[in-house]
Design an enzyme around this catalytic site. Sequence first.
Site, PDB file in Angstrom:
ATOM      1  N   ALA A  43       0.699  -1.455  -0.120  1.00 31.10           N
ATOM      2  CA  ALA A  43      -0.058   0.055  -0.040  1.00 31.10           C
ATOM      3  C   ALA A  43       0.908   1.431   0.158  1.00 31.10           C
ATOM      4  CB  ALA A  43      -1.201  -0.460   1.393  1.00 31.10           C
ATOM      5  N   SER A 113      -1.070  -4.678   9.967  1.00 28.12           N
ATOM      6  CA  SER A 113      -2.304  -4.699  11.086  1.00 28.12           C
ATOM      7  C   SER A 113      -3.847  -4.741  10.759  1.00 28.12           C
ATOM      8  CB  SER A 113      -2.253  -3.232  12.636  1.00 28.12           C
ATOM      9  OG  SER A 113      -1.707  -2.390  11.579  1.00 28.12           O
TER      10      SER A 113
HETATM   11  N1  LIG Z   1      -0.336 -14.134   3.996  1.00 24.20           N
HETATM   12  C1  LIG Z   1       1.002 -12.722   4.442  1.00 24.20           C
HETATM   13  N2  LIG Z   1      -0.188 -11.678   4.383  1.00 24.20           N
HETATM   14  C2  LIG Z   1       0.593 -10.544   4.867  1.00 24.20           C
HETATM   15  N3  LIG Z   1       1.358  -9.982   4.813  1.00 24.20           N
HETATM   16  C3  LIG Z   1       1.942 -11.057   4.789  1.00 24.20           C
HETATM   17  C4  LIG Z   1       2.228 -12.539   4.698  1.00 24.20           C
HETATM   18  N4  LIG Z   1       2.641 -13.457   4.119  1.00 24.20           N
HETATM   19  C5  LIG Z   1       4.244 -12.181   4.251  1.00 24.20           C
HETATM   20  N5  LIG Z   1       3.073 -11.181   4.352  1.00 24.20           N
HETATM   21  C6  LIG Z   1       4.446  -9.870   4.378  1.00 24.20           C
HETATM   22  O1  LIG Z   1       4.454  -9.609   6.204  1.00 24.20           O
HETATM   23  C7  LIG Z   1       5.590  -8.556   5.807  1.00 24.20           C
HETATM   24  C8  LIG Z   1       5.067  -8.072   7.532  1.00 24.20           C
HETATM   25  O2  LIG Z   1       3.693  -7.720   7.948  1.00 24.20           O
HETATM   26  P1  LIG Z   1       2.927  -7.348   9.177  1.00 24.20           P
HETATM   27  O3  LIG Z   1       4.334  -7.316  10.216  1.00 24.20           O
HETATM   28  O4  LIG Z   1       2.834  -5.852   9.100  1.00 24.20           O
HETATM   29  O5  LIG Z   1       1.725  -7.796   9.246  1.00 24.20           O
HETATM   30  S1  LIG Z   1       0.803  -7.833   9.814  1.00 24.20           S
HETATM   31  O6  LIG Z   1       0.340  -6.671  11.289  1.00 24.20           O
HETATM   32  O7  LIG Z   1       1.423  -9.003  11.486  1.00 24.20           O
HETATM   33  O8  LIG Z   1      -0.601  -8.306  10.075  1.00 24.20           O
HETATM   34  C9  LIG Z   1       4.658  -7.670   4.808  1.00 24.20           C
HETATM   35  O9  LIG Z   1       5.393  -6.593   4.416  1.00 24.20           O
HETATM   36  P2  LIG Z   1       4.322  -5.115   4.058  1.00 24.20           P
HETATM   37  O10 LIG Z   1       4.251  -5.658   2.667  1.00 24.20           O
HETATM   38  O11 LIG Z   1       5.215  -4.155   4.084  1.00 24.20           O
HETATM   39  O12 LIG Z   1       3.129  -4.967   4.193  1.00 24.20           O
HETATM   40  C10 LIG Z   1       4.310  -8.589   3.831  1.00 24.20           C
HETATM   41  O13 LIG Z   1       5.415  -7.951   2.751  1.00 24.20           O
HETATM   42  N1  LIG Z   2       2.293   8.213  -3.552  1.00 19.48           N
HETATM   43  C1  LIG Z   2       3.026   6.793  -2.865  1.00 19.48           C
HETATM   44  N2  LIG Z   2       3.195   5.986  -1.770  1.00 19.48           N
HETATM   45  C2  LIG Z   2       3.831   5.361  -1.055  1.00 19.48           C
HETATM   46  N3  LIG Z   2       4.658   4.766  -2.315  1.00 19.48           N
HETATM   47  C3  LIG Z   2       4.397   4.797  -3.922  1.00 19.48           C
HETATM   48  C4  LIG Z   2       3.721   5.628  -4.390  1.00 19.48           C
HETATM   49  N4  LIG Z   2       3.578   5.583  -5.309  1.00 19.48           N
HETATM   50  C5  LIG Z   2       3.878   4.328  -5.577  1.00 19.48           C
HETATM   51  N5  LIG Z   2       4.627   3.685  -4.412  1.00 19.48           N
HETATM   52  C6  LIG Z   2       5.200   2.723  -4.409  1.00 19.48           C
HETATM   53  O1  LIG Z   2       4.608   1.803  -3.783  1.00 19.48           O
HETATM   54  C7  LIG Z   2       5.090   0.894  -3.008  1.00 19.48           C
HETATM   55  C8  LIG Z   2       5.142  -0.005  -1.823  1.00 19.48           C
HETATM   56  O2  LIG Z   2       5.901   0.198  -1.071  1.00 19.48           O
HETATM   57  P1  LIG Z   2       5.606  -0.110   0.437  1.00 19.48           P
HETATM   58  O3  LIG Z   2       6.098   0.879   0.803  1.00 19.48           O
HETATM   59  O4  LIG Z   2       6.492  -1.591   0.522  1.00 19.48           O
HETATM   60  O5  LIG Z   2       4.583  -0.943   0.888  1.00 19.48           O
HETATM   61  P2  LIG Z   2       3.706  -1.505   2.422  1.00 19.48           P
HETATM   62  O6  LIG Z   2       4.712  -1.527   3.198  1.00 19.48           O
HETATM   63  O7  LIG Z   2       2.936  -1.439   2.146  1.00 19.48           O
HETATM   64  O8  LIG Z   2       4.054  -2.930   2.148  1.00 19.48           O
HETATM   65  C9  LIG Z   2       6.972   1.151  -3.865  1.00 19.48           C
HETATM   66  O9  LIG Z   2       7.259   0.293  -4.490  1.00 19.48           O
HETATM   67  C10 LIG Z   2       6.605   2.771  -4.242  1.00 19.48           C
HETATM   68  O10 LIG Z   2       7.323   3.039  -4.425  1.00 19.48           O
END
Ligand SMILES: Nc1ncnc2c1ncn2[C@@H]1O[C@H](COP(=O)(O)OS(=O)(=O)O)[C@@H](OP(=O)(O)O)[C@H]1O
Ligand SMILES: Nc1ncnc2c1ncn2[C@@H]1O[C@H](COP(=O)(O)OP(=O)(O)O)[C@@H](O)[C@H]1O
Length: 206
Positions: A43, A113
Amino acid sequence: MPTASTETPGGPAGNTESATVATPTVADPTAGVTVWFTGLPSAGKTTTAIAVGERLRAAGHRVEVLDGDAVREHLSAGLGFSRADRDTNVARIGWVAELLARNGVVVLAAVISPYAAARDAVRARHEASGTSYLEVHVATPVEVCADRDVKGLYARQRAGEISGLTGVDDVYEAPTSPDLVLRTESSALDASVDAVLAALSERGLL
Ligand SMILES: Nc1ncnc2c1ncn2[C@@H]1O[C@H](COP(=O)(O)OS(=O)(=O)O)[C@@H](OP(=O)(O)O)[C@H]1O
Ligand SMILES: Nc1ncnc2c1ncn2[C@@H]1O[C@H](COP(=O)(O)OP(=O)(O)O)[C@@H](O)[C@H]1O
């Protein structure tokens, strides 16, 4: 519901010029706060938290980014993605966040979360100690997140290699009354950063 826009909000306090008194870089260096970024994978939680952190550090604040991914390598090592494990992970991060924020740190937590009750418990923990707390919903639509697919999780879910992916085949309870909503699909990163700083400023925290 507040949303990020491209309006120019007030920048970090300390930019105000004064002819007679040296302008402090930080309005109140002891004013800690937790900014909790919640949203789907890809996101933009981490990207936004890091960008906000850079701006705040440059203004003299003490900043820590607590990223779900990083925490899972250390404090939450061994936890998976069941509801119980996610709730434990969120509670641990919330505990650390409150501790830091209560001691003057600006905490930027980037954590999926997915469960409202767990997020509400983190807010309540902050309220109990009188520690400032802002919930920011990084409300990027799942289709946009899946296109970004920073870690390839959406593709792996489609390929049947993983299940229980938040927002696809697992629960994400969107916040009903967040302090701020960021629409990253239509709003640039800089605008999101400005919106977070404005929200902090409005509350007298910058
Ligand atoms: N099944 C599943 N669902 C969601 N996310 C997954 C899963 N498996 C691995 N991941 C990766 O885990 C990263 C860390 O998640 P979080 O600790 O933020 O999750 S939580 O709040 O405990 O639900 C989360 O990182 P972000 O992509 O940065 O959000 C995911 O990349
Ligand atoms: N407006 C924006 N704000 C934040 N990220 C953006 C935006 N537009 C594009 N992106 C891209 O979306 C991706 C988001 O990844 P990330 O920050 O790791 O997401 P998350 O932590 O929610 O998993 C990155 O590659 C980032 O460069």
